[in-house]
Design a protein around this motif. Structure first.
Motif, PDB file in Angstrom:
ATOM      1  N   ARG A 183      15.597 -42.107 -83.864  1.00 58.91           N
ATOM      2  CA  ARG A 183      15.627 -42.064 -85.336  1.00 58.91           C
ATOM      3  C   ARG A 183      14.221 -42.001 -85.905  1.00 58.91           C
ATOM      4  O   ARG A 183      13.919 -41.176 -86.781  1.00 58.91           O
ATOM      5  CB  ARG A 183      16.378 -43.291 -85.861  1.00 58.91           C
ATOM      6  N   ARG A 184      13.349 -42.857 -85.389  1.00 60.68           N
ATOM      7  CA  ARG A 184      11.975 -42.869 -85.887  1.00 60.68           C
ATOM      8  C   ARG A 184      11.230 -41.596 -85.507  1.00 60.68           C
ATOM      9  O   ARG A 184      10.505 -41.025 -86.321  1.00 60.68           O
ATOM     10  CB  ARG A 184      11.254 -44.096 -85.328  1.00 60.68           C
ATOM     11  N   ALA A 185      11.428 -41.149 -84.252  1.00 58.77           N
ATOM     12  CA  ALA A 185      10.744 -39.939 -83.789  1.00 58.77           C
ATOM     13  C   ALA A 185      11.233 -38.697 -84.527  1.00 58.77           C
ATOM     14  O   ALA A 185      10.447 -37.806 -84.862  1.00 58.77           O
ATOM     15  CB  ALA A 185      10.954 -39.766 -82.279  1.00 58.77           C
ATOM     16  N   GLN A 186      12.530 -38.649 -84.804  1.00 61.26           N
ATOM     17  CA  GLN A 186      13.094 -37.507 -85.534  1.00 61.26           C
ATOM     18  C   GLN A 186      12.558 -37.452 -86.960  1.00 61.26           C
ATOM     19  O   GLN A 186      12.188 -36.384 -87.454  1.00 61.26           O
ATOM     20  CB  GLN A 186      14.620 -37.610 -85.549  1.00 61.26           C
ATOM     21  N   ASP A 187      12.502 -38.603 -87.621  1.00 62.21           N
ATOM     22  CA  ASP A 187      11.964 -38.644 -88.987  1.00 62.21           C
ATOM     23  C   ASP A 187      10.512 -38.174 -89.015  1.00 62.21           C
ATOM     24  O   ASP A 187      10.100 -37.443 -89.926  1.00 62.21           O
ATOM     25  CB  ASP A 187      12.070 -40.065 -89.544  1.00 62.21           C
ATOM     26  N   ALA A 237       8.983 -36.148 -86.853  1.00 63.64           N
ATOM     27  CA  ALA A 237       8.895 -34.716 -86.556  1.00 63.64           C
ATOM     28  C   ALA A 237       9.319 -33.875 -87.759  1.00 63.64           C
ATOM     29  O   ALA A 237       8.658 -32.886 -88.111  1.00 63.64           O
ATOM     30  CB  ALA A 237       9.761 -34.384 -85.342  1.00 63.64           C
ATOM     31  N   VAL A 238      10.416 -34.262 -88.390  1.00 62.00           N
ATOM     32  CA  VAL A 238      10.920 -33.512 -89.549  1.00 62.00           C
ATOM     33  C   VAL A 238       9.950 -33.606 -90.723  1.00 62.00           C
ATOM     34  O   VAL A 238       9.730 -32.623 -91.448  1.00 62.00           O
ATOM     35  CB  VAL A 238      12.322 -34.013 -89.935  1.00 62.00           C
ATOM     36  N   SER A 239       9.353 -34.773 -90.915  1.00 64.31           N
ATOM     37  CA  SER A 239       8.419 -34.956 -92.028  1.00 64.31           C
ATOM     38  C   SER A 239       7.156 -34.130 -91.854  1.00 64.31           C
ATOM     39  O   SER A 239       6.537 -33.711 -92.841  1.00 64.31           O
ATOM     40  CB  SER A 239       8.060 -36.442 -92.158  1.00 64.31           C
ATOM     41  N   ALA A 240       6.748 -33.899 -90.607  1.00 68.80           N
ATOM     42  CA  ALA A 240       5.505 -33.168 -90.350  1.00 68.80           C
ATOM     43  C   ALA A 240       5.676 -31.654 -90.495  1.00 68.80           C
ATOM     44  O   ALA A 240       4.681 -30.939 -90.666  1.00 68.80           O
ATOM     45  CB  ALA A 240       4.993 -33.490 -88.944  1.00 68.80           C
ATOM     46  N   ARG A 241       6.909 -31.169 -90.424  1.00 64.40           N
ATOM     47  CA  ARG A 241       7.124 -29.717 -90.424  1.00 64.40           C
ATOM     48  C   ARG A 241       6.656 -29.019 -91.693  1.00 64.40           C
ATOM     49  O   ARG A 241       5.957 -28.007 -91.615  1.00 64.40           O
ATOM     50  CB  ARG A 241       8.608 -29.420 -90.178  1.00 64.40           C
ATOM     51  N   ILE A 250       2.829 -25.011 -75.283  1.00 66.52           N
ATOM     52  CA  ILE A 250       4.238 -24.915 -74.894  1.00 66.52           C
ATOM     53  C   ILE A 250       4.854 -26.309 -75.001  1.00 66.52           C
ATOM     54  O   ILE A 250       4.350 -27.265 -74.407  1.00 66.52           O
ATOM     55  CB  ILE A 250       4.395 -24.372 -73.455  1.00 66.52           C
ATOM     56  N   TYR A 251       5.941 -26.429 -75.759  1.00 65.79           N
ATOM     57  CA  TYR A 251       6.573 -27.731 -75.957  1.00 65.79           C
ATOM     58  C   TYR A 251       8.051 -27.538 -76.269  1.00 65.79           C
ATOM     59  O   TYR A 251       8.522 -26.415 -76.504  1.00 65.79           O
ATOM     60  CB  TYR A 251       5.888 -28.498 -77.098  1.00 65.79           C
ATOM     61  N   ASN A 252       8.786 -28.650 -76.273  1.00 66.76           N
ATOM     62  CA  ASN A 252      10.199 -28.644 -76.657  1.00 66.76           C
ATOM     63  C   ASN A 252      10.308 -28.946 -78.145  1.00 66.76           C
ATOM     64  O   ASN A 252       9.947 -30.046 -78.592  1.00 66.76           O
ATOM     65  CB  ASN A 252      10.978 -29.709 -75.870  1.00 66.76           C
ATOM     66  N   ALA A 253      10.780 -27.984 -78.925  1.00 68.34           N
ATOM     67  CA  ALA A 253      11.003 -28.212 -80.356  1.00 68.34           C
ATOM     68  C   ALA A 253      12.345 -28.920 -80.540  1.00 68.34           C
ATOM     69  O   ALA A 253      13.346 -28.558 -79.917  1.00 68.34           O
ATOM     70  CB  ALA A 253      10.993 -26.894 -81.113  1.00 68.34           C
ATOM     71  N   PHE A 254      12.362 -29.929 -81.387  1.00 64.80           N
ATOM     72  CA  PHE A 254      13.572 -30.724 -81.597  1.00 64.80           C
ATOM     73  C   PHE A 254      14.536 -29.999 -82.529  1.00 64.80           C
ATOM     74  O   PHE A 254      14.156 -29.583 -83.621  1.00 64.80           O
ATOM     75  CB  PHE A 254      13.206 -32.087 -82.191  1.00 64.80           C
ATOM     76  N   ARG A 313       1.918 -31.733 -84.465  1.00 68.22           N
ATOM     77  CA  ARG A 313       3.324 -31.372 -84.646  1.00 68.22           C
ATOM     78  C   ARG A 313       4.013 -31.179 -83.295  1.00 68.22           C
ATOM     79  O   ARG A 313       5.145 -31.627 -83.099  1.00 68.22           O
ATOM     80  CB  ARG A 313       3.435 -30.082 -85.464  1.00 68.22           C
ATOM     81  N   GLY A 314       3.334 -30.525 -82.352  1.00 70.52           N
ATOM     82  CA  GLY A 314       3.909 -30.337 -81.026  1.00 70.52           C
ATOM     83  C   GLY A 314       4.202 -31.663 -80.340  1.00 70.52           C
ATOM     84  O   GLY A 314       5.257 -31.826 -79.708  1.00 70.52           O
ATOM     85  N   LEU A 315       3.302 -32.643 -80.472  1.00 69.53           N
ATOM     86  CA  LEU A 315       3.516 -33.959 -79.874  1.00 69.53           C
ATOM     87  C   LEU A 315       4.714 -34.661 -80.507  1.00 69.53           C
ATOM     88  O   LEU A 315       5.523 -35.284 -79.809  1.00 69.53           O
ATOM     89  CB  LEU A 315       2.258 -34.813 -80.039  1.00 69.53           C
ATOM     90  N   LEU A 316       4.831 -34.564 -81.838  1.00 65.65           N
ATOM     91  CA  LEU A 316       5.965 -35.201 -82.524  1.00 65.65           C
ATOM     92  C   LEU A 316       7.286 -34.539 -82.141  1.00 65.65           C
ATOM     93  O   LEU A 316       8.290 -35.224 -81.895  1.00 65.65           O
ATOM     94  CB  LEU A 316       5.762 -35.129 -84.038  1.00 65.65           C
ATOM     95  N   GLU A 317       7.296 -33.220 -82.100  1.00 62.36           N
ATOM     96  CA  GLU A 317       8.517 -32.499 -81.715  1.00 62.36           C
ATOM     97  C   GLU A 317       8.899 -32.839 -80.274  1.00 62.36           C
ATOM     98  O   GLU A 317      10.075 -33.053 -79.958  1.00 62.36           O
ATOM     99  CB  GLU A 317       8.288 -30.985 -81.843  1.00 62.36           C
ATOM    100  N   SER A 318       7.899 -32.898 -79.394  1.00 62.93           N
ATOM    101  CA  SER A 318       8.160 -33.201 -77.986  1.00 62.93           C
ATOM    102  C   SER A 318       8.693 -34.616 -77.822  1.00 62.93           C
ATOM    103  O   SER A 318       9.629 -34.854 -77.036  1.00 62.93           O
ATOM    104  CB  SER A 318       6.868 -33.024 -77.174  1.00 62.93           C
ATOM    105  N   ASN A 319       8.136 -35.571 -78.567  1.00 60.25           N
ATOM    106  CA  ASN A 319       8.590 -36.958 -78.470  1.00 60.25           C
ATOM    107  C   ASN A 319      10.030 -37.100 -78.966  1.00 60.25           C
ATOM    108  O   ASN A 319      10.860 -37.770 -78.330  1.00 60.25           O
ATOM    109  CB  ASN A 319       7.662 -37.867 -79.282  1.00 60.25           C
ATOM    110  N   ALA A 320      10.361 -36.457 -80.081  1.00 56.87           N
ATOM    111  CA  ALA A 320      11.732 -36.515 -80.591  1.00 56.87           C
ATOM    112  C   ALA A 320      12.701 -35.851 -79.616  1.00 56.87           C
ATOM    113  O   ALA A 320      13.810 -36.349 -79.373  1.00 56.87           O
ATOM    114  CB  ALA A 320      11.808 -35.834 -81.961  1.00 56.87           C
TER     115      ALA A 320
END
Length: 289
Positions: free
Chosen positions: A33-37, A39-43, A172-176, A231-238
């Motif tokens: 929940r925290r990681a998703q918020d 990542a979405v906020s940074a976009r 290269i990263y995993n986008a949530f 942003r890549g780090l946040l997306e990857s963490n989420a």
């Protein structure tokens, strides 16, 4: 056939494993929940900054700043973002395979490609596959990524590019997307260029730089690299937390199914043992008569 004691031991072992997977699922759900918020906020900020810098890149000549300079296909750097821990399904394997494919296919025709890995799992996966390309590994930063961390990595990338050690930088990263879906994403970070086919807003008007062009470009262009890394780090963490929650949920359900099968096997074995004992008692009684 396994004895009753062995089956009971296996049931107890699977139940213990199920307790662990349920606990890990709950922890991942809380972190998600925290990681998703985050990542979405940074976009919106990252996308708007990239749009502005893309527009700026169309207006400027390449020699205005080193980060705008298009150098060709000499040497490239790939920044791969993975996790430090496993038990998250195909999260690490999928993004690591994409990095391996990128290096081996070399569709852009680079003379050489170096690999900077964020996360131990990416290093472990690629060490025996493309280990000769790995130049640096960052560990213990993915689970609690901060802008300060992204800033340091971004400054390192900008410095090496400005010194012309590399002609291009990719991440290269995993986008949530959701807890059950992550999208492996490859983006070019440097050199900064306009998106293909993108129209320039206010094409008839030029920017006014204050205090001067060089100082503004010197501040904004490195900032874009830092924001893209962040942003890549946040997306990857989420994505990691979502993948782990989904994986642990699946493991818990598989454990419940296995417990059911083992319990049925235990009851059948116990019934067979009781029946055998009764037959022995009856046979003994008959032989006494």
């Amino acid at each position: 056939m396994a004895s009753l004691k062995d089956i009971k031991k296996r049931i107890s072992s699977v139940k213990n494993t199920q307790q662990i997977t349920k606990a890990m699922k709950m922890v991942a759900a809380a972190k998600l929940r925290r990681a998703q918020d985050a990542a979405v906020s940074a976009r919106p900020y990252a996308e708007k900054l990239h749009a502005v810098m893309s527009s700026l890149a169309q207006r400027e000549e390449g020699d205005e700043h080193a980060l705008l300079n298009q150098r060709g296909t000499g040497r490239a750097l790939v920044v791969l973002m993975t996790a430090d821990r496993g038990l998250c399904g195909g999260f690490n394997a999928n993004v690591s395979k994409e990095a391996e494919r990128f290096i081996r296919s070399n569709e852009q025709g680079f003379d050489d490609i170096d690999l900077m890995i964020i996360g131990r799992k990416g290093r472990d996966f690629l060490r025996n596959r493309v280990g000769q390309h790995i130049t640096k590994v960052h560990e213990d930063i993915t689970s609690d990524a901060t802008y300060k961390t992204a800033q340091l990595i971004g400054q390192e990338i900008v410095e090496t590019y400005s010194e012309e050690k590399y002609d291009a930088v990719y991440v290269i990263y995993n986008a949530f997307k959701s807890a059950i879906e992550q999208i492996v994403t490859t983006e070019r970070v440097l050199p900064i260029q306009a998106n293909p086919g993108e129209e320039i807003e206010g094409d008839s008007v030029d920017y006014i730089y204050e205090p001067n062009r060089n100082e503004v470009l010197g501040q904004l262009l490195p900032k874009l690299v830092e924001v893209q890394i962040f942003r890549g780090l946040l997306e990857s963490n989420a994505s990691e937390q979502g993948a782990r929650m989904s994986s642990m949920d699946s493991a818990s359900r598989n454990a419940a199914e296995m417990i059911g099968k083992l319990t049925l096997q235990y009851n059948r074995a116990r019934q067979a043992a009781i029946t055998k004992e009764l037959m022995e008692i009856i046979s003994g009684a008959e032989s006494i008569k």
